[in-house]
Design a protein around this motif. Sequence first.
Motif, PDB file in Angstrom:
ATOM      1  N   PRO B  61      -2.842 -11.194  -1.866  1.00  0.00           N
ATOM      2  CA  PRO B  61      -1.967 -10.273  -0.864  1.00  0.00           C
ATOM      3  C   PRO B  61      -0.440 -10.223  -1.383  1.00  0.00           C
ATOM      4  CG  PRO B  61      -2.533 -12.324   0.716  1.00  0.00           C
ATOM      5  CD  PRO B  61      -3.376 -11.940  -0.952  1.00  0.00           C
ATOM      6  N   ASP B  62      -0.296 -11.390  -1.709  1.00  0.00           N
ATOM      7  CA  ASP B  62       1.644 -11.183  -1.912  1.00  0.00           C
ATOM      8  C   ASP B  62       1.962  -9.898  -2.730  1.00  0.00           C
ATOM      9  OD1 ASP B  62       1.701 -14.874  -2.647  1.00  0.00           O
ATOM     10  OD2 ASP B  62       1.470 -13.648  -0.183  1.00  0.00           O
ATOM     11  N   GLY B  63       3.364  -9.148  -2.354  1.00  0.00           N
ATOM     12  CA  GLY B  63       4.245  -8.206  -2.414  1.00  0.00           C
ATOM     13  C   GLY B  63       3.149  -6.888  -2.200  1.00  0.00           C
ATOM     14  N   TYR B  64       1.816  -6.867  -1.059  1.00  0.00           N
ATOM     15  CA  TYR B  64       1.451  -5.883  -1.004  1.00  0.00           C
ATOM     16  C   TYR B  64       1.049  -6.063   0.560  1.00  0.00           C
ATOM     17  CZ  TYR B  64      -0.009  -6.258  -5.352  1.00  0.00           C
ATOM     18  OH  TYR B  64      -0.229  -6.102  -6.593  1.00  0.00           O
ATOM     19  N   ASN B  65       1.357  -4.257   1.489  1.00  0.00           N
ATOM     20  CA  ASN B  65       1.004  -4.032   2.714  1.00  0.00           C
ATOM     21  C   ASN B  65      -0.484  -3.080   2.855  1.00  0.00           C
ATOM     22  OD1 ASN B  65       2.583  -1.944   2.817  1.00  0.00           O
ATOM     23  ND2 ASN B  65       4.580  -3.159   1.879  1.00  0.00           N
ATOM     24  N   VAL B  66      -0.202  -3.190   3.646  1.00  0.00           N
ATOM     25  CA  VAL B  66      -1.568  -1.663   3.734  1.00  0.00           C
ATOM     26  C   VAL B  66      -1.593  -1.727   5.327  1.00  0.00           C
ATOM     27  CG1 VAL B  66      -3.308  -3.289   2.416  1.00  0.00           C
ATOM     28  CG2 VAL B  66      -3.198  -3.537   4.574  1.00  0.00           C
ATOM     29  N   SER B  67      -2.064  -0.605   5.499  1.00  0.00           N
ATOM     30  CA  SER B  67      -2.506  -0.268   7.112  1.00  0.00           C
ATOM     31  C   SER B  67      -3.831   0.813   7.375  1.00  0.00           C
ATOM     32  CB  SER B  67      -0.808   1.547   7.274  1.00  0.00           C
ATOM     33  OG  SER B  67      -0.655   2.230   6.378  1.00  0.00           O
ATOM     34  N   ARG B  68      -4.093   0.733   8.359  1.00  0.00           N
ATOM     35  CA  ARG B  68      -4.939   1.183   9.048  1.00  0.00           C
ATOM     36  C   ARG B  68      -4.991   2.090   9.548  1.00  0.00           C
ATOM     37  NH1 ARG B  68     -11.281   0.326   8.163  1.00  0.00           N
ATOM     38  NH2 ARG B  68     -12.234   2.458   7.472  1.00  0.00           N
ATOM     39  N   LEU B  69      -4.457   3.089   9.838  1.00  0.00           N
ATOM     40  CA  LEU B  69      -4.148   4.282  10.997  1.00  0.00           C
ATOM     41  C   LEU B  69      -5.160   5.181  11.865  1.00  0.00           C
ATOM     42  CD1 LEU B  69      -0.700   4.970  11.056  1.00  0.00           C
ATOM     43  CD2 LEU B  69      -1.599   3.282  12.025  1.00  0.00           C
ATOM     44  N   LYS B  70      -5.292   5.864  10.828  1.00  0.00           N
ATOM     45  CA  LYS B  70      -7.149   6.824  10.923  1.00  0.00           C
ATOM     46  C   LYS B  70      -8.313   6.055  10.237  1.00  0.00           C
ATOM     47  CE  LYS B  70      -4.057  11.121  10.814  1.00  0.00           C
ATOM     48  NZ  LYS B  70      -4.055  12.524  10.784  1.00  0.00           N
ATOM     49  N   LYS B  71      -9.386   6.002  10.726  1.00  0.00           N
ATOM     50  CA  LYS B  71     -10.210   5.732   9.686  1.00  0.00           C
ATOM     51  C   LYS B  71     -10.525   6.224   8.715  1.00  0.00           C
ATOM     52  CE  LYS B  71     -15.456   5.019  10.885  1.00  0.00           C
ATOM     53  NZ  LYS B  71     -16.412   5.417  11.588  1.00  0.00           N
ATOM     54  N   GLN B  72      -9.536   7.367   8.131  1.00  0.00           N
ATOM     55  CA  GLN B  72     -10.906   7.939   7.459  1.00  0.00           C
ATOM     56  C   GLN B  72      -9.418   7.595   5.768  1.00  0.00           C
ATOM     57  OE1 GLN B  72      -9.575   9.205   9.766  1.00  0.00           O
ATOM     58  NE2 GLN B  72      -9.114  11.370   9.364  1.00  0.00           N
ATOM     59  N   ASN B  73      -8.330   6.906   6.409  1.00  0.00           N
ATOM     60  CA  ASN B  73      -7.451   6.849   5.337  1.00  0.00           C
ATOM     61  C   ASN B  73      -6.293   5.297   5.474  1.00  0.00           C
ATOM     62  OD1 ASN B  73      -7.404   9.261   5.154  1.00  0.00           O
ATOM     63  ND2 ASN B  73      -5.463   9.643   6.038  1.00  0.00           N
ATOM     64  N   PHE B  74      -6.853   4.935   4.016  1.00  0.00           N
ATOM     65  CA  PHE B  74      -6.429   3.141   3.496  1.00  0.00           C
ATOM     66  C   PHE B  74      -5.218   2.978   3.055  1.00  0.00           C
ATOM     67  CE2 PHE B  74      -6.369  -1.474   4.556  1.00  0.00           C
ATOM     68  CZ  PHE B  74      -7.009  -2.000   3.673  1.00  0.00           C
ATOM     69  N   LEU B  75      -4.238   3.302   2.916  1.00  0.00           N
ATOM     70  CA  LEU B  75      -2.910   2.801   2.479  1.00  0.00           C
ATOM     71  C   LEU B  75      -2.684   1.323   2.297  1.00  0.00           C
ATOM     72  CD1 LEU B  75      -2.162   6.491   4.204  1.00  0.00           C
ATOM     73  CD2 LEU B  75      -0.073   5.646   3.967  1.00  0.00           C
ATOM     74  N   LEU B  76      -2.386   1.326   0.534  1.00  0.00           N
ATOM     75  CA  LEU B  76      -2.064   0.234  -0.302  1.00  0.00           C
ATOM     76  C   LEU B  76      -0.243   0.567   0.344  1.00  0.00           C
ATOM     77  CD1 LEU B  76      -2.164  -2.605  -1.009  1.00  0.00           C
ATOM     78  CD2 LEU B  76      -3.286  -1.412  -3.239  1.00  0.00           C
TER      79      LEU B  76
END
Lengths: 111, 113
Positions: B61-76
């Motif tokens: 995971p180091d150097g990356y962040n993620v977010s899942r604000l909406k069920k259909q989307n996953f951002l890296l």
Amino acid sequence: QQPVQSPQAVILREGEDAVINCSSSKALYSVHWYRQKHGEAPVFLMILLKGGEQKGHDKISASFNEKKQQSSLYLTASQLSYSGTYFCGTEAQGGSEKLVFGKGTKLTVNP
Amino acid sequence: NAGVTQTPKFRVLKTGQSMTLLCAQDMNHEYMYWYRQDPGMGLRLIHYSVGEGTTAKGEVPDGYNVSRLKKQNFLLGLESAAPSQTSVYFCASSYSTYTGELFFGEGSRLTVL
């Protein structure tokens, strides 16, 4: 921790059989098998769940030995289309909810 | 029926630049994953999510962040890209890890100079 796959690579002639092994140091709940062709995304083959079941998919089948935390993928009478890299993915017991893949086994089927 | 869509498919960055990879799925899957694939290393799990609003660390995971604000989307996200992050990134989604197969996107090839 990545599961260990063996062999790393295998070359076959069309019609020959192959076995790809996958082992883990952790107690497993499930094992997944995927095939990836060059430049493409991995494609699902099958899932084996805790219980030591064996599954089949055309001439490709797999087994899961829960006691040894090992799974084997059997490719029978290989076809040219079987060429690609095969990955096993494992999910540890305890509800980890994540799938960890091995480094892959490259299978080449020649005419 | 698009399945899993990743954007962009190709990107070249300079060291220190930031960027975001977007993964979108239209199968109403709860689970989503980001993997990176490097020669000889297989698919390594970066981060994953078991539902909207949740994220968890994978193997690298180091150097990356993620977010899942909406069920259909996953951002890296890469906040400060490094050459070691040059890789092919795959997003995947599934209904369940216990019985559900992973559906993969086509991959995003990232080069960091």
